[in-house]
Motif scaffolding. Sequence first.
Motif: not given
Length: 305
Positions: A44-69
């Motif tokens: 990655l050039k910089t930390p990701a700003k636009r993320i697509v998750t391909l599984a429900p658990h990945a979306a949930e974990s992204l929120y847990a990591a503080g990156a849901g926005d």
Amino acid sequence: MRHAALSFGRPRPALVSLCAALLVSTAAYADLLFKDDSGQEVRLKTPAKRIVTLAPHAAESLYAAGAGDKLVGTVDYSDYPAEAKKVPRVGGYSRLDLEAVAALKPDLVLAWESGNNMTQVDQLKALGLTVYVSQPNTIDNIAGQIERLGQLAGTEAVANATADRFRKRLASLRASNAGKPKVRVFYQIWKAPLMTVGGPQIISDAIRICGGENIFGHLKQMAPNVTVEAVLEADPEAIIATGMGDAQPEWLHDWDPWTRMTAVKRHNLFHINPDIMQRHTPRILDGTEQLCAHLDTARRLRPGK
């Protein structure tokens, strides 16, 4: 000569400032390099700003990591936390809408190795999208997954704190169940076909933490099909079923006629909501606590207890 050496040993302030500026500039433009769970390098050039998750658990974990926005797209059944329900869908985890993924212009796609159609994932890579493949097979892996998501999204402070809380709670759960008598468990995830979990599946890890033994833990598949005859021959002391949501599946009591099976004889037929047991997220500890409580019940119902 002594003068020259002394002069060489003390660089001028202007030179020091220039070197420091060059170092900062180099660091600012350095790529972020990671190795995903499939062994592939992800840059990655910089930390990701636009993320697509391909599984429900990945979306949930992204929120847990503080990156849901930063979540701009996900798949069906991504329903936790509540904010995830509002995120645009790109199909189901096993059948993706590749055009919908590409249209969102993500700078990072989070894939699930054992759940996604990996041919489709490869097609996303061929479109030039950056894909990080995740496969947490043990409960310990979840903390590391949260930390890595924080690194990918630039939310390390939140992610690291979440991972730390998770590890402490997991250690407490392990300690409270250490040394308990083994309980032979059949974990049923579906009726037709009759499906269970094999040794590599994360639920087998939860069973071990609770002092249980998965009767099909010797199988190498993640979610193998088995036969009624194989279950009867293994004679589990407890049957844990998931099904759909909070409601106990009706088919759990399809086992009732088999009165010689220990689990039926002692009424050790239990249910756990799959959302807290079958998703690779911090909530798996909620499911594991319930699993441990069910196995404790099975221990109490042993003759002579």
